[in-house]
Enzyme design. Structure first.
Site, PDB file in Angstrom:
ATOM      1  N   ASP A 167       2.944 -14.658  -9.341  1.00  0.00           N
ATOM      2  CA  ASP A 167       3.553 -13.549  -8.601  1.00  0.00           C
ATOM      3  C   ASP A 167       4.199 -13.999  -7.261  1.00  0.00           C
ATOM      4  O   ASP A 167       3.613 -13.972  -6.184  1.00  0.00           O
ATOM      5  CB  ASP A 167       2.244 -12.568  -8.330  1.00  0.00           C
ATOM      6  CG  ASP A 167       2.657 -11.421  -7.443  1.00  0.00           C
ATOM      7  OD1 ASP A 167       3.809 -11.121  -7.350  1.00  0.00           O
ATOM      8  OD2 ASP A 167       1.514 -10.631  -7.373  1.00  0.00           O
ATOM      9  N   ARG A 224       2.393  -6.930 -11.788  1.00  0.00           N
ATOM     10  CA  ARG A 224       1.277  -7.148 -10.930  1.00  0.00           C
ATOM     11  C   ARG A 224       0.059  -7.145 -11.342  1.00  0.00           C
ATOM     12  O   ARG A 224      -0.953  -6.104 -11.121  1.00  0.00           O
ATOM     13  CB  ARG A 224       1.312  -6.074  -9.757  1.00  0.00           C
ATOM     14  CG  ARG A 224       2.801  -6.315  -8.896  1.00  0.00           C
ATOM     15  CD  ARG A 224       3.514  -7.441  -8.645  1.00  0.00           C
ATOM     16  NE  ARG A 224       2.840  -7.769  -7.574  1.00  0.00           N
ATOM     17  CZ  ARG A 224       3.270  -7.490  -6.146  1.00  0.00           C
ATOM     18  NH1 ARG A 224       4.200  -6.468  -5.984  1.00  0.00           N
ATOM     19  NH2 ARG A 224       2.456  -8.087  -4.910  1.00  0.00           N
ATOM     20  N   GLN A 228      -1.071 -13.260 -11.714  1.00  0.00           N
ATOM     21  CA  GLN A 228      -0.950 -13.642 -10.244  1.00  0.00           C
ATOM     22  C   GLN A 228      -0.600 -14.926  -9.852  1.00  0.00           C
ATOM     23  O   GLN A 228      -0.233 -15.483  -8.897  1.00  0.00           O
ATOM     24  CB  GLN A 228      -2.282 -13.400  -9.539  1.00  0.00           C
ATOM     25  CG  GLN A 228      -3.607 -14.064  -9.994  1.00  0.00           C
ATOM     26  CD  GLN A 228      -4.859 -13.413  -9.664  1.00  0.00           C
ATOM     27  OE1 GLN A 228      -4.838 -13.163  -8.464  1.00  0.00           O
ATOM     28  NE2 GLN A 228      -5.884 -13.451 -10.450  1.00  0.00           N
ATOM     29  N   SER A 253       4.102 -11.621  -4.276  1.00  0.00           N
ATOM     30  CA  SER A 253       2.803 -11.731  -3.224  1.00  0.00           C
ATOM     31  C   SER A 253       3.055 -13.160  -2.472  1.00  0.00           C
ATOM     32  O   SER A 253       2.576 -13.089  -1.233  1.00  0.00           O
ATOM     33  CB  SER A 253       1.387 -11.964  -4.200  1.00  0.00           C
ATOM     34  OG  SER A 253       1.391 -10.609  -4.530  1.00  0.00           O
ATOM     35  N   TYR A 313       0.389   0.798  -7.445  1.00  0.00           N
ATOM     36  CA  TYR A 313       1.274   0.865  -6.239  1.00  0.00           C
ATOM     37  C   TYR A 313       1.450   2.290  -5.703  1.00  0.00           C
ATOM     38  O   TYR A 313       1.054   3.417  -6.260  1.00  0.00           O
ATOM     39  CB  TYR A 313       2.932   0.814  -6.815  1.00  0.00           C
ATOM     40  CG  TYR A 313       3.378  -0.427  -7.015  1.00  0.00           C
ATOM     41  CD1 TYR A 313       3.524  -1.509  -5.775  1.00  0.00           C
ATOM     42  CD2 TYR A 313       3.252  -1.101  -8.010  1.00  0.00           C
ATOM     43  CE1 TYR A 313       3.947  -2.737  -6.208  1.00  0.00           C
ATOM     44  CE2 TYR A 313       3.602  -2.491  -8.672  1.00  0.00           C
ATOM     45  CZ  TYR A 313       3.783  -3.154  -7.527  1.00  0.00           C
ATOM     46  OH  TYR A 313       4.352  -4.436  -7.765  1.00  0.00           O
TER      47      TYR A 313
HETATM   48  P1  NAD Z   1       4.284  -3.020  -1.421  1.00  0.00           P
HETATM   49  O1  NAD Z   1       5.117  -4.059  -0.779  1.00  0.00           O
HETATM   50  O2  NAD Z   1       4.999  -2.394  -2.653  1.00  0.00           O
HETATM   51  O3  NAD Z   1       3.870  -2.066  -0.317  1.00  0.00           O
HETATM   52  C1  NAD Z   1       3.353  -2.334   0.928  1.00  0.00           C
HETATM   53  C2  NAD Z   1       1.937  -1.268   1.146  1.00  0.00           C
HETATM   54  O4  NAD Z   1       2.829  -0.054   1.763  1.00  0.00           O
HETATM   55  C3  NAD Z   1       1.287  -1.025   0.138  1.00  0.00           C
HETATM   56  O5  NAD Z   1      -0.130  -1.135   0.297  1.00  0.00           O
HETATM   57  C4  NAD Z   1       1.598   0.656  -0.124  1.00  0.00           C
HETATM   58  O6  NAD Z   1       0.375   1.308  -0.454  1.00  0.00           O
HETATM   59  C5  NAD Z   1       1.946   1.035   1.415  1.00  0.00           C
HETATM   60  N1  NAD Z   1       2.529   2.308   1.531  1.00  0.00           N
HETATM   61  C6  NAD Z   1       3.590   2.914   0.917  1.00  0.00           C
HETATM   62  N2  NAD Z   1       3.908   4.126   1.329  1.00  0.00           N
HETATM   63  C7  NAD Z   1       3.164   4.198   2.564  1.00  0.00           C
HETATM   64  C8  NAD Z   1       3.079   5.256   3.481  1.00  0.00           C
HETATM   65  N3  NAD Z   1       3.902   6.172   3.578  1.00  0.00           N
HETATM   66  N4  NAD Z   1       2.060   4.885   4.562  1.00  0.00           N
HETATM   67  C9  NAD Z   1       1.512   3.808   4.720  1.00  0.00           C
HETATM   68  N5  NAD Z   1       1.345   2.832   3.806  1.00  0.00           N
HETATM   69  C10 NAD Z   1       2.536   2.958   2.632  1.00  0.00           C
HETATM   70  O7  NAD Z   1       3.011  -3.508  -1.962  1.00  0.00           O
HETATM   71  P2  NAD Z   1       2.754  -5.174  -2.346  1.00  0.00           P
HETATM   72  O8  NAD Z   1       2.020  -5.646  -0.953  1.00  0.00           O
HETATM   73  O9  NAD Z   1       3.523  -5.793  -3.169  1.00  0.00           O
HETATM   74  O10 NAD Z   1       1.239  -4.745  -3.456  1.00  0.00           O
HETATM   75  C11 NAD Z   1       1.322  -3.328  -3.966  1.00  0.00           C
HETATM   76  C12 NAD Z   1       0.250  -3.328  -5.132  1.00  0.00           C
HETATM   77  O11 NAD Z   1       0.274  -4.122  -6.046  1.00  0.00           O
HETATM   78  C13 NAD Z   1      -1.105  -3.068  -4.521  1.00  0.00           C
HETATM   79  O12 NAD Z   1      -1.845  -2.237  -5.006  1.00  0.00           O
HETATM   80  C14 NAD Z   1      -1.732  -4.700  -4.491  1.00  0.00           C
HETATM   81  O13 NAD Z   1      -3.253  -4.682  -4.682  1.00  0.00           O
HETATM   82  C15 NAD Z   1      -1.086  -4.659  -6.035  1.00  0.00           C
HETATM   83  N6  NAD Z   1      -1.140  -6.046  -6.562  1.00  0.00           N
HETATM   84  C16 NAD Z   1      -1.796  -6.490  -7.502  1.00  0.00           C
HETATM   85  C17 NAD Z   1      -1.802  -7.973  -7.749  1.00  0.00           C
HETATM   86  C18 NAD Z   1      -2.538  -8.342  -9.088  1.00  0.00           C
HETATM   87  O14 NAD Z   1      -3.179  -7.862  -9.432  1.00  0.00           O
HETATM   88  N7  NAD Z   1      -2.021  -9.588  -9.332  1.00  0.00           N
HETATM   89  C19 NAD Z   1      -0.882  -8.885  -7.125  1.00  0.00           C
HETATM   90  C20 NAD Z   1      -0.284  -8.314  -5.915  1.00  0.00           C
HETATM   91  C21 NAD Z   1      -0.238  -6.885  -5.633  1.00  0.00           C
END
Ligand code: NAD
Length: 477
Positions: A230, A222, A227, A233, A329
């Site tokens: 990804d 990630r 991206q 996403s 994460y």
């Molecule tokens: P995910 O599907 O793993 O999780 C969804 C959300 O649930 C996350 O925001 C997480 O913080 C939240 N979560 C976990 N436990 C929780 C709790 N107990 N209560 C409330 N919320 C809770 O996440 P995702 O959407 O796949 O993204 C994860 C990370 O990856 C994020 O930091 C995102 O910004 C990052 N990301 C980066 C890139 C990039 O840089 N290219 C692309 C996509 C995602």
């Protein structure tokens, strides 16, 4: 040692922040980690040093505005590191198949799966680059992409499933291969699909034993650079959007504020739990429908993103500030933290007309945030859409794959929401694959495994009879 060191981030000896204005030299601390320090901000940057000794950025979390005093202290014994150690020269990319590469697109066989791995537009581009594409007849039909469109794009249509596997050097799929499909692979063939290798370790073992070079789209790092491929996403974007439409469809109320001759209708209140990619898309969609939205996530870094979409960010004091991992994460919440979250969310849930839950921790079961008692406090006619149903659900009453009614509250545990928007989900997935292939097909048109590329190295699961993916190897013991 800089005395105004407000930004501290911990790295192992192979990683370090990129060179950027404001960064100090790396500091070697007694436990062997490298630290980098920047003044005035708290955020994180994960970088990898290439074998040429350069730093390449892998992941950044923007500054959070957390005051300097809250950042971790620089250890007293830290010493400056003069020069980063240069690693061994890179291994040359290994050729997986010579040009032209034949890419095979079999029909998805998992019931209910309507996506297809390549769409005609991506086929056209891949063919223009000198590749050959074979598509099983009707592979795109569930996504309304007909054989004629693939043929016009330059693909060869083959009538049966096994022929695609026989003719292709590289098989691209959405779903992981079924046991029957695994049997169709030959040694040295390459596969790209969503494999969830850390969960499906038996499958990984079979692919390894078959000599398949397997890449998993859910293992793409990630990072900013990754991206474009990804797929997690992309699919989360589809799921977050569709979750709100399903909530609106099952809600016994309007979503927007209405002023009518028959009286005023207040806007629906939507609570989004988990503000990652899916949660943010759910917020944006619910706002477009006119709902009043509030959202919660354990990672404070998302507060600004939530607010920028016009939603209110709920802050819950769980007594802990280190809520996320180095990769950005969420880390798994402790029992005490979960209890604090559940208590506050119960209060909010009772007032919500619709709740969209997306909370997830990679490789772990979904956190249980909505108890049965909380559901019982909700008004009849309200809705919960549990996007975490695939990993057990955020709501105690969710039944994965089903829509149930509990005292008038509809709880939606429908699985594989991206498949319900197959045209755009396939288009996005195909684009992600096309971008990944750009790293895997060299200038001569051969399919290569370049372990010097962090995206390729992070995504390959099995190769040459071995499991290369570290996390999966650890799970396999
Ligand atoms: P995910 O599907 O793993 O999780 C969804 C959300 O649930 C996350 O925001 C997480 O913080 C939240 N979560 C976990 N436990 C929780 C709790 N107990 N209560 C409330 N919320 C809770 O996440 P995702 O959407 O796949 O993204 C994860 C990370 O990856 C994020 O930091 C995102 O910004 C990052 N990301 C980066 C890139 C990039 O840089 N290219 C692309 C996509 C995602």
């Amino acid at each position: 040692m800089p005395d105004s060191a407000n930004f501290v981030y911990h790295f192992n000896s192979n990683s370090c922040p990129a060179e950027a204005p404001g960064w100090q030299r790396p500091w070697l601390v007694p436990d062997g980690r490298l630290l980098r320090v920047r003044s005035g901000q708290l955020g994180s940057t994960v970088c990898r040093r290439t074998p040429h000794g350069e730093w390449s950025e892998m992941e950044s979390t923007p500054p959070t505005g957390i005051p300097a005093e809250e950042s971790p202290p620089v250890p007293e014994q830290a010493v400056a590191v003069e020069e980063p150690v240069v690693e061994a020269a890179p291994a040359p990319p290994q050729q997986l198949s010579g040009p032209p590469v034949t890419i095979g697109v079999p029909r998805e066989v998992v019931p209910g799966e309507r996506r297809v791995a390549l769409v005609p537009d991506t086929v056209k581009r891949l063919v223009a680059q000198g590749n050959r594409v074979v598509v099983e007849s009707n592979a795109g039909t569930p996504a309304h992409l007909l054989d004629g469109a693939y043929e016009a794009a330059g693909a060869t249509i083959v009538s049966d499933h096994a022929s695609v596997f026989q003719q292709a050097d590289l098989i691209v799929k959405v779903q992981k291969p079924t046991p029957d499909e695994v049997g169709l692979f030959r040694r040295g063939q390459t596969l790209i699909a969503f494999l969830q290798p850390m969960v499906n370790t038996d499958l990984v073992q079979e692919l390894r034993d078959q000599g398949v070079t397997a890449f998993s789209m859910d293992a793409i790092p990630r990072t900013s650079r990754a991206q474009y491929m990804d797929a997690l996403s992309s699919m989360a974007t589809v799921a977050g959007y569709k979750a709100v439409l399903m909530a609106a469809d099952h809600l016994a109320k309007f979503m927007p504020l209405l002023t009518t001759a028959a009286g005023n209708i207040p806007p629906a209140k939507v609570l989004v739990i988990g503000a990652g990619v899916a949660g943010l898309q759910a917020i944006a969609t619910a706002r477009r429908l006119g709902a009043v939205v509030e959202a919660y996530d354990t990672r404070p870094a998302v507060k600004e993103q939530v607010q920028s979409l016009g939603a209110r960010f709920i802050e819950i004091d769980t007594g802990s500030s280190d809520t996320q991992t180095a990769a950005g994460y969420a880390r798994e919440a402790t029992a005490e933290e979960l209890a604090a979250q559940q208590a506050e969310l119960a209060r909010r849930a009772a007032r919500a007309d619709a709740i969209i839950t997306t909370a997830a921790v990679p490789g772990r079961p979904a956190p249980r945030l909505i108890s049965a008692e909380t559901v019982e406090q909700m008004a009849p006619g309200s809705v919960i859409v549990d996007l975490a149903a695939e990993t057990g659900g955020n709501c105690e009453l969710t039944q994965p794959g089903r829509i149930i009614d509990h005292n008038g509250v509809t709880i939606i545990g429908t699985l594989n929401l991206p498949s319900t928007l197959p045209i755009h989900a396939s288009q996005m997935y195909a684009k992600n694959i096309q971008n990944l292939l750009a790293l895997m097909i060299d200038k001569d048109g051969a399919l290569v495994l370049n372990m010097d590329d962090d995206i390729v190295a992070g995504t390959v699961i099995t190769h040459n009879g071995q499991v290369l993916h570290e996390g999966t190897r650890a799970r396999m013991g």
